[in-house]
Design a protein around this motif. Sequence first.
Motif, PDB file in Angstrom:
ATOM      1  N   GLN A 112      20.125 104.015  59.272  1.00 50.34           N
ATOM      2  CA  GLN A 112      20.174 102.874  60.191  1.00 50.34           C
ATOM      3  C   GLN A 112      19.102 102.947  61.272  1.00 50.34           C
ATOM      4  OE1 GLN A 112      24.327 103.026  61.269  1.00 50.34           O
ATOM      5  NE2 GLN A 112      24.912 101.717  59.550  1.00 50.34           N
ATOM      6  N   LYS A 113      18.521 104.120  61.463  1.00 53.16           N
ATOM      7  CA  LYS A 113      17.425 104.271  62.434  1.00 53.16           C
ATOM      8  C   LYS A 113      16.066 104.120  61.767  1.00 53.16           C
ATOM      9  CE  LYS A 113      19.976 107.323  65.516  1.00 53.16           C
ATOM     10  NZ  LYS A 113      20.155 108.705  65.986  1.00 53.16           N
ATOM     11  N   GLY A 114      16.027 103.594  60.556  1.00 52.77           N
ATOM     12  CA  GLY A 114      14.760 103.371  59.868  1.00 52.77           C
ATOM     13  C   GLY A 114      14.555 104.263  58.660  1.00 52.77           C
ATOM     14  N   GLY A 115      15.475 105.182  58.424  1.00 50.13           N
ATOM     15  CA  GLY A 115      15.392 106.056  57.251  1.00 50.13           C
ATOM     16  C   GLY A 115      14.764 107.391  57.575  1.00 50.13           C
ATOM     17  N   GLY A 116      15.079 108.367  56.738  1.00 48.95           N
ATOM     18  CA  GLY A 116      14.502 109.684  56.931  1.00 48.95           C
ATOM     19  C   GLY A 116      15.334 110.779  56.302  1.00 48.95           C
ATOM     20  N   LYS A 117      15.023 112.004  56.697  1.00 49.29           N
ATOM     21  CA  LYS A 117      15.638 113.195  56.122  1.00 49.29           C
ATOM     22  C   LYS A 117      16.784 113.715  56.993  1.00 49.29           C
ATOM     23  CE  LYS A 117      11.140 114.684  54.363  1.00 49.29           C
ATOM     24  NZ  LYS A 117      10.104 115.715  54.480  1.00 49.29           N
ATOM     25  N   SER A 118      17.749 114.338  56.327  1.00 45.93           N
ATOM     26  CA  SER A 118      18.875 114.993  56.989  1.00 45.93           C
ATOM     27  C   SER A 118      19.189 116.268  56.214  1.00 45.93           C
ATOM     28  CB  SER A 118      20.123 114.109  56.944  1.00 45.93           C
ATOM     29  OG  SER A 118      19.865 112.813  57.388  1.00 45.93           O
ATOM     30  N   ASN A 119      19.634 117.288  56.919  1.00 49.32           N
ATOM     31  CA  ASN A 119      19.999 118.550  56.262  1.00 49.32           C
ATOM     32  C   ASN A 119      21.503 118.767  56.343  1.00 49.32           C
ATOM     33  OD1 ASN A 119      17.312 119.469  55.599  1.00 49.32           O
ATOM     34  ND2 ASN A 119      17.035 119.739  57.791  1.00 49.32           N
ATOM     35  N   PHE A 120      22.090 119.217  55.227  1.00 50.38           N
ATOM     36  CA  PHE A 120      23.521 119.477  55.158  1.00 50.38           C
ATOM     37  C   PHE A 120      23.787 120.377  53.956  1.00 50.38           C
ATOM     38  CE2 PHE A 120      22.419 115.509  53.122  1.00 50.38           C
ATOM     39  CZ  PHE A 120      23.051 115.556  51.890  1.00 50.38           C
ATOM     40  N   LYS A 121      25.041 120.709  53.743  1.00 54.69           N
ATOM     41  CA  LYS A 121      25.458 121.513  52.588  1.00 54.69           C
ATOM     42  C   LYS A 121      26.269 120.602  51.669  1.00 54.69           C
ATOM     43  CE  LYS A 121      24.511 125.633  54.600  1.00 54.69           C
ATOM     44  NZ  LYS A 121      23.653 126.640  54.154  1.00 54.69           N
ATOM     45  N   PHE A 122      26.073 120.754  50.342  1.00 52.53           N
ATOM     46  CA  PHE A 122      26.797 119.917  49.394  1.00 52.53           C
ATOM     47  C   PHE A 122      26.907 120.626  48.061  1.00 52.53           C
ATOM     48  CE2 PHE A 122      27.669 116.073  46.854  1.00 52.53           C
ATOM     49  CZ  PHE A 122      28.611 115.471  47.670  1.00 52.53           C
ATOM     50  N   LEU A 123      27.887 120.224  47.282  1.00 49.85           N
ATOM     51  CA  LEU A 123      28.094 120.801  45.965  1.00 49.85           C
ATOM     52  C   LEU A 123      26.994 120.349  45.015  1.00 49.85           C
ATOM     53  CD1 LEU A 123      29.983 122.382  43.998  1.00 49.85           C
ATOM     54  CD2 LEU A 123      31.000 120.167  43.456  1.00 49.85           C
ATOM     55  N   ASN A 124      26.258 121.314  44.470  1.00 47.67           N
ATOM     56  CA  ASN A 124      25.232 121.014  43.477  1.00 47.67           C
ATOM     57  C   ASN A 124      25.931 120.822  42.135  1.00 47.67           C
ATOM     58  OD1 ASN A 124      23.252 121.225  41.414  1.00 47.67           O
ATOM     59  ND2 ASN A 124      21.915 122.404  42.762  1.00 47.67           N
ATOM     60  N   PRO A 125      25.830 119.619  41.534  1.00 47.27           N
ATOM     61  CA  PRO A 125      26.534 119.387  40.277  1.00 47.27           C
ATOM     62  C   PRO A 125      26.023 120.236  39.113  1.00 47.27           C
ATOM     63  CG  PRO A 125      25.128 117.524  40.814  1.00 47.27           C
ATOM     64  CD  PRO A 125      25.098 118.456  41.989  1.00 47.27           C
ATOM     65  N   LYS A 126      24.829 120.749  39.212  1.00 50.79           N
ATOM     66  CA  LYS A 126      24.271 121.592  38.146  1.00 50.79           C
ATOM     67  C   LYS A 126      24.762 123.031  38.245  1.00 50.79           C
ATOM     68  CE  LYS A 126      21.568 118.512  36.227  1.00 50.79           C
ATOM     69  NZ  LYS A 126      21.835 117.964  34.936  1.00 50.79           N
ATOM     70  N   THR A 127      24.761 123.593  39.465  1.00 52.78           N
ATOM     71  CA  THR A 127      25.131 125.000  39.635  1.00 52.78           C
ATOM     72  C   THR A 127      26.607 125.173  39.988  1.00 52.78           C
ATOM     73  OG1 THR A 127      24.631 125.036  42.007  1.00 52.78           O
ATOM     74  CG2 THR A 127      22.802 125.528  40.479  1.00 52.78           C
ATOM     75  N   LYS A 128      27.262 124.078  40.408  1.00 59.50           N
ATOM     76  CA  LYS A 128      28.669 124.097  40.842  1.00 59.50           C
ATOM     77  C   LYS A 128      28.869 124.963  42.087  1.00 59.50           C
ATOM     78  CE  LYS A 128      29.849 121.694  37.193  1.00 59.50           C
ATOM     79  NZ  LYS A 128      29.317 120.386  37.201  1.00 59.50           N
ATOM     80  N   ALA A 129      27.816 125.129  42.869  1.00 60.48           N
ATOM     81  CA  ALA A 129      27.885 125.925  44.096  1.00 60.48           C
ATOM     82  C   ALA A 129      27.528 125.039  45.293  1.00 60.48           C
ATOM     83  CB  ALA A 129      26.912 127.096  44.019  1.00 60.48           C
ATOM     84  N   ILE A 130      28.087 125.365  46.453  1.00 58.08           N
ATOM     85  CA  ILE A 130      27.704 124.692  47.697  1.00 58.08           C
ATOM     86  C   ILE A 130      26.327 125.220  48.074  1.00 58.08           C
ATOM     87  CG2 ILE A 130      28.248 124.352  50.136  1.00 58.08           C
ATOM     88  CD1 ILE A 130      30.292 123.038  48.325  1.00 58.08           C
ATOM     89  N   GLU A 131      25.375 124.304  48.262  1.00 56.70           N
ATOM     90  CA  GLU A 131      23.994 124.698  48.557  1.00 56.70           C
ATOM     91  C   GLU A 131      23.445 123.860  49.704  1.00 56.70           C
ATOM     92  OE1 GLU A 131      21.430 124.725  45.131  1.00 56.70           O
ATOM     93  OE2 GLU A 131      22.992 125.522  43.830  1.00 56.70           O
ATOM     94  N   SER A 132      22.419 124.378  50.338  1.00 60.72           N
ATOM     95  CA  SER A 132      21.698 123.612  51.352  1.00 60.72           C
ATOM     96  C   SER A 132      20.965 122.476  50.655  1.00 60.72           C
ATOM     97  CB  SER A 132      20.689 124.494  52.074  1.00 60.72           C
ATOM     98  OG  SER A 132      21.358 125.485  52.810  1.00 60.72           O
ATOM     99  N   LYS A 133      21.001 121.319  51.293  1.00 61.15           N
ATOM    100  CA  LYS A 133      20.377 120.134  50.708  1.00 61.15           C
ATOM    101  C   LYS A 133      19.673 119.358  51.806  1.00 61.15           C
ATOM    102  CE  LYS A 133      21.438 116.286  47.637  1.00 61.15           C
ATOM    103  NZ  LYS A 133      22.465 115.680  46.771  1.00 61.15           N
TER     104      LYS A 133
END
Length: 152
Positions: A112-133
Amino acid sequence: MNKFLKTSIFTLCALGLNAASFAAERGTIDEAIALVQKAKAYIKTNGNEKAYAAFSNPKGEFIDRDLYIFVFDKKGNTLAHGGNQRLIGKNLYELKDVTGLYSTQVLLETAQKGGGKSNFKFLNPKTKAIESKTGYSEMVGDIMVGSGAYAK
């Protein structure tokens, strides 16, 4: 060369090739941004409903290795998700990552501020592990379109 040295060199080379192969299986943030741009163009050409189906198709053109498109409305309702179709229809506005960050809210605010990057942790569907994204999100009208790359 003695047998131990030959075996050691072979093992190191094999590990190096395996690491390079693994890295090639992961998308980059630049590729994720390009995927978002492709998704935005697809929405404008084909409309929301057709786009949501295409984005959520696990064998479709919007899935590339561990890269996929996700779409939220402004309230955090999941309209499309290429990484996990079970999330479609779910409200993820209050979803916290393992660090306590409200990842959907951050993605929406960034978009909403014009778009861009954000960092968080999420489940990688390939590795099935929580990873930095690192996610990338932009608004298209009243919806947020995003993708992201898992850390290498």
